[in-house]
Motif scaffolding. Structure first.
Motif, PDB file in Angstrom:
ATOM      1  N   MET A 165       0.925  -1.202  -0.028  1.00  0.00           N
ATOM      2  CA  MET A 165      -0.018  -0.057  -0.063  1.00  0.00           C
ATOM      3  C   MET A 165       0.789   1.263   0.168  1.00  0.00           C
ATOM      4  SD  MET A 165      -3.340   0.927   2.127  1.00  0.00           S
ATOM      5  CE  MET A 165      -2.565   0.822   3.977  1.00  0.00           C
ATOM      6  N   PRO A 166       0.856   1.941  -1.220  1.00  0.00           N
ATOM      7  CA  PRO A 166       1.781   3.068  -1.319  1.00  0.00           C
ATOM      8  C   PRO A 166       1.276   4.325  -0.314  1.00  0.00           C
ATOM      9  CG  PRO A 166       0.789   2.587  -3.442  1.00  0.00           C
ATOM     10  CD  PRO A 166       0.250   2.031  -2.318  1.00  0.00           C
ATOM     11  N   CYS A 167       2.301   4.975  -0.070  1.00  0.00           N
ATOM     12  CA  CYS A 167       2.070   6.257   0.710  1.00  0.00           C
ATOM     13  C   CYS A 167       2.737   7.422  -0.080  1.00  0.00           C
ATOM     14  CB  CYS A 167       2.431   6.391   2.144  1.00  0.00           C
ATOM     15  SG  CYS A 167       1.755   7.910   3.183  1.00  0.00           S
ATOM     16  N   VAL A 168       2.175   8.165  -0.922  1.00  0.00           N
ATOM     17  CA  VAL A 168       2.596   9.226  -1.857  1.00  0.00           C
ATOM     18  C   VAL A 168       1.696  10.241  -2.080  1.00  0.00           C
ATOM     19  CG1 VAL A 168       3.904   7.777  -3.112  1.00  0.00           C
ATOM     20  CG2 VAL A 168       1.592   7.797  -3.897  1.00  0.00           C
ATOM     21  N   ASN A 169       2.221  11.642  -2.129  1.00  0.00           N
ATOM     22  CA  ASN A 169       1.269  12.396  -2.494  1.00  0.00           C
ATOM     23  C   ASN A 169       0.899  12.534  -3.968  1.00  0.00           C
ATOM     24  OD1 ASN A 169       3.102  14.563  -4.047  1.00  0.00           O
ATOM     25  ND2 ASN A 169       4.057  14.936  -2.123  1.00  0.00           N
ATOM     26  N   ALA A 170      -0.050  13.405  -4.365  1.00  0.00           N
ATOM     27  CA  ALA A 170      -0.756  13.456  -5.552  1.00  0.00           C
ATOM     28  C   ALA A 170       0.214  14.089  -6.782  1.00  0.00           C
ATOM     29  CB  ALA A 170      -1.970  14.417  -5.582  1.00  0.00           C
ATOM     30  N   ALA A 171       1.330  14.904  -6.332  1.00  0.00           N
ATOM     31  CA  ALA A 171       2.360  15.367  -6.981  1.00  0.00           C
ATOM     32  C   ALA A 171       3.260  14.294  -7.452  1.00  0.00           C
ATOM     33  CB  ALA A 171       3.073  16.511  -6.382  1.00  0.00           C
ATOM     34  N   TYR A 172       3.667  13.274  -6.529  1.00  0.00           N
ATOM     35  CA  TYR A 172       4.635  12.217  -7.037  1.00  0.00           C
ATOM     36  C   TYR A 172       3.716  11.508  -8.010  1.00  0.00           C
ATOM     37  CZ  TYR A 172       8.390  12.769  -3.562  1.00  0.00           C
ATOM     38  OH  TYR A 172       9.418  13.302  -2.866  1.00  0.00           O
ATOM     39  N   VAL A 173       2.477  11.110  -7.918  1.00  0.00           N
ATOM     40  CA  VAL A 173       1.846  10.188  -8.896  1.00  0.00           C
ATOM     41  C   VAL A 173       1.661  10.837 -10.284  1.00  0.00           C
ATOM     42  CG1 VAL A 173       0.441   9.138  -6.820  1.00  0.00           C
ATOM     43  CG2 VAL A 173      -0.554  10.718  -8.115  1.00  0.00           C
ATOM     44  N   GLN A 174       1.960  11.815 -10.336  1.00  0.00           N
ATOM     45  CA  GLN A 174       1.851  12.564 -11.766  1.00  0.00           C
ATOM     46  C   GLN A 174       3.190  12.078 -12.521  1.00  0.00           C
ATOM     47  OE1 GLN A 174      -0.899  14.227 -12.757  1.00  0.00           O
ATOM     48  NE2 GLN A 174      -1.697  13.517 -10.574  1.00  0.00           N
ATOM     49  N   HIS A 175       4.022  11.617 -11.899  1.00  0.00           N
ATOM     50  CA  HIS A 175       5.196  11.172 -12.630  1.00  0.00           C
ATOM     51  C   HIS A 175       4.987   9.974 -13.156  1.00  0.00           C
ATOM     52  CE1 HIS A 175       9.324   9.583 -13.223  1.00  0.00           C
ATOM     53  NE2 HIS A 175       9.873  10.721 -12.814  1.00  0.00           N
ATOM     54  N   ARG A 176       5.332   9.650 -14.537  1.00  0.00           N
ATOM     55  CA  ARG A 176       4.782   8.664 -15.137  1.00  0.00           C
ATOM     56  C   ARG A 176       5.535   7.345 -14.830  1.00  0.00           C
ATOM     57  NH1 ARG A 176       5.479  10.437 -21.392  1.00  0.00           N
ATOM     58  NH2 ARG A 176       7.263   9.369 -20.890  1.00  0.00           N
ATOM     59  N   ALA A 177       6.499   7.344 -14.171  1.00  0.00           N
ATOM     60  CA  ALA A 177       7.088   5.927 -13.752  1.00  0.00           C
ATOM     61  C   ALA A 177       6.310   5.071 -12.853  1.00  0.00           C
ATOM     62  CB  ALA A 177       8.453   6.348 -13.090  1.00  0.00           C
ATOM     63  N   PHE A 178       5.704   5.938 -11.813  1.00  0.00           N
ATOM     64  CA  PHE A 178       4.695   5.529 -10.706  1.00  0.00           C
ATOM     65  C   PHE A 178       3.818   4.786 -11.210  1.00  0.00           C
ATOM     66  CE2 PHE A 178       1.569   5.393  -7.214  1.00  0.00           C
ATOM     67  CZ  PHE A 178       2.437   5.100  -6.263  1.00  0.00           C
ATOM     68  N   GLU A 179       2.866   5.196 -11.994  1.00  0.00           N
ATOM     69  CA  GLU A 179       1.621   4.508 -12.704  1.00  0.00           C
ATOM     70  C   GLU A 179       2.286   3.041 -13.241  1.00  0.00           C
ATOM     71  OE1 GLU A 179      -1.635   4.425 -12.124  1.00  0.00           O
ATOM     72  OE2 GLU A 179      -1.502   6.525 -10.973  1.00  0.00           O
ATOM     73  N   ARG A 180       3.469   3.267 -13.936  1.00  0.00           N
ATOM     74  CA  ARG A 180       3.887   2.105 -14.596  1.00  0.00           C
ATOM     75  C   ARG A 180       4.451   1.064 -13.683  1.00  0.00           C
ATOM     76  NH1 ARG A 180       6.462   5.886 -18.525  1.00  0.00           N
ATOM     77  NH2 ARG A 180       8.363   5.740 -17.100  1.00  0.00           N
ATOM     78  N   SER A 181       5.166   1.465 -12.579  1.00  0.00           N
ATOM     79  CA  SER A 181       5.481   0.665 -11.436  1.00  0.00           C
ATOM     80  C   SER A 181       4.302  -0.047 -10.607  1.00  0.00           C
ATOM     81  CB  SER A 181       6.054   1.537 -10.436  1.00  0.00           C
ATOM     82  OG  SER A 181       7.671   2.186 -11.066  1.00  0.00           O
ATOM     83  N   VAL A 182       3.219   0.817 -10.738  1.00  0.00           N
ATOM     84  CA  VAL A 182       2.285  -0.083  -9.751  1.00  0.00           C
ATOM     85  C   VAL A 182       1.664  -1.117 -10.602  1.00  0.00           C
ATOM     86  CG1 VAL A 182      -0.307   0.440  -9.221  1.00  0.00           C
ATOM     87  CG2 VAL A 182       1.383   2.083  -8.470  1.00  0.00           C
ATOM     88  N   ALA A 183       1.474  -0.859 -12.078  1.00  0.00           N
ATOM     89  CA  ALA A 183       0.982  -1.621 -13.051  1.00  0.00           C
ATOM     90  C   ALA A 183       2.064  -3.037 -13.215  1.00  0.00           C
ATOM     91  CB  ALA A 183       0.735  -1.163 -14.525  1.00  0.00           C
ATOM     92  N   GLU A 184       3.059  -2.682 -13.216  1.00  0.00           N
ATOM     93  CA  GLU A 184       4.372  -3.603 -13.170  1.00  0.00           C
ATOM     94  C   GLU A 184       4.196  -4.739 -12.062  1.00  0.00           C
ATOM     95  OE1 GLU A 184       7.268  -5.914 -15.102  1.00  0.00           O
ATOM     96  OE2 GLU A 184       5.989  -4.282 -15.860  1.00  0.00           O
ATOM     97  N   LEU A 185       3.952  -4.177 -10.592  1.00  0.00           N
ATOM     98  CA  LEU A 185       4.071  -4.839  -9.738  1.00  0.00           C
ATOM     99  C   LEU A 185       2.632  -5.719  -9.578  1.00  0.00           C
ATOM    100  CD1 LEU A 185       5.509  -2.351  -7.375  1.00  0.00           C
ATOM    101  CD2 LEU A 185       6.495  -4.543  -8.038  1.00  0.00           C
ATOM    102  N   ARG A 186       1.388  -5.296 -10.184  1.00  0.00           N
ATOM    103  CA  ARG A 186       0.349  -5.932 -10.073  1.00  0.00           C
ATOM    104  C   ARG A 186       0.365  -7.089 -11.191  1.00  0.00           C
ATOM    105  NH1 ARG A 186      -3.734  -0.591  -9.819  1.00  0.00           N
ATOM    106  NH2 ARG A 186      -3.981  -0.724  -7.695  1.00  0.00           N
ATOM    107  N   ALA A 187       1.140  -6.839 -12.150  1.00  0.00           N
ATOM    108  CA  ALA A 187       1.355  -7.777 -13.246  1.00  0.00           C
ATOM    109  C   ALA A 187       2.172  -8.945 -12.821  1.00  0.00           C
ATOM    110  CB  ALA A 187       1.995  -7.159 -14.448  1.00  0.00           C
ATOM    111  N   MET A 188       2.828  -8.653 -11.727  1.00  0.00           N
ATOM    112  CA  MET A 188       3.814  -9.705 -11.169  1.00  0.00           C
ATOM    113  C   MET A 188       3.120 -10.553 -10.154  1.00  0.00           C
ATOM    114  SD  MET A 188       7.729  -8.318 -11.302  1.00  0.00           S
ATOM    115  CE  MET A 188       7.489  -6.549 -11.238  1.00  0.00           C
ATOM    116  N   GLY A 189       1.830  -9.873  -9.629  1.00  0.00           N
ATOM    117  CA  GLY A 189       0.983 -10.771  -8.865  1.00  0.00           C
ATOM    118  C   GLY A 189       1.002 -10.091  -7.298  1.00  0.00           C
TER     119      GLY A 189
END
Length: 179
Positions: free
Chosen positions: A117-141
């Motif tokens: 469970m992340p703890c990040v602010n809304a500015a950090y999640v604007q960085h495209r790497a974050f959404e890609r990382s969340v998707a990648e980890l989900r894809a790994m189960g």
């Protein structure tokens, strides 16, 4: 039968509630082993002896040396919370220079159920790497508690650590472990 939960925390304000969360997890039947990123361990330095007493295990923030025995029992599940921007991105990329990230990266390959469970602010999640990382980890189960039904970012400077949804993280750990 007691189950073992590796609870890993990064340096975000909700980590200061970790003693209460450990007690909640223990009340759910978990034997908790606490791991922290180096900065989180520094933040909690004065509390580390009490946390070791609470868990009955050493609090770890560094890798053991080759040949040293493992001081923790094997994990039945892993909970990574709070997971910072840095921890989520390093984990998704497989950058394992930190103990916490190394164990969870290896945990994926070992088939250990993992909740984050992340703890990040809304500015950090604007960085495209974050959404890609969340998707990648989900894809790994990995069960990522982010967005609806999980952690929803606050605006920068508007953090509300007392509202961090620890109860969702512990319930998810129970679920992934088959409880």
């Amino acid at each position: 039968m007691t189950r073992t939960l590796y609870m890993f925390g990064s340096a975000a304000p909700p980590v200061f509630d970790v003693a209460r969360v450990i007690e909640d997890a223990q009340g759910r039947g978990w034997d908790v082993c606490l791991g922290l990123t180096p900065t989180a361990a520094d933040w909690l330095e004065e509390s580390l002896p009490g946390l070791e007493g609470l868990t009955g295990h050493p609090v770890r923030s560094r890798y053991k040396r080759p040949g040293e025995p493992d001081v923790w029992p094997p994990a039945d599940a892993i909970l990574v919370a709070p997971a910072t921007f840095n921890t989520v991105n390093a984990w998704a990329l497989g950058l394992t220079d930190r103990f916490v990230v190394g164990v969870v990266a290896e945990g994926i390959g070992k088939g250990i159920p993992i909740v984050a469970m992340p703890c990040v602010n809304a500015a950090y999640v604007q960085h495209r790497a974050f959404e890609r990382s969340v998707a990648e980890l989900r894809a790994m189960g990995v069960t990522m508690l982010y967005g609806e039904g999980g952690f929803i970012p606050n605006q920068p400077g508007q953090g509300r650590p007392g509202e961090y949804p620890w109860h969702l993280a512990l319930a998810a750990a129970d679920r992934v472990a088959g409880d």
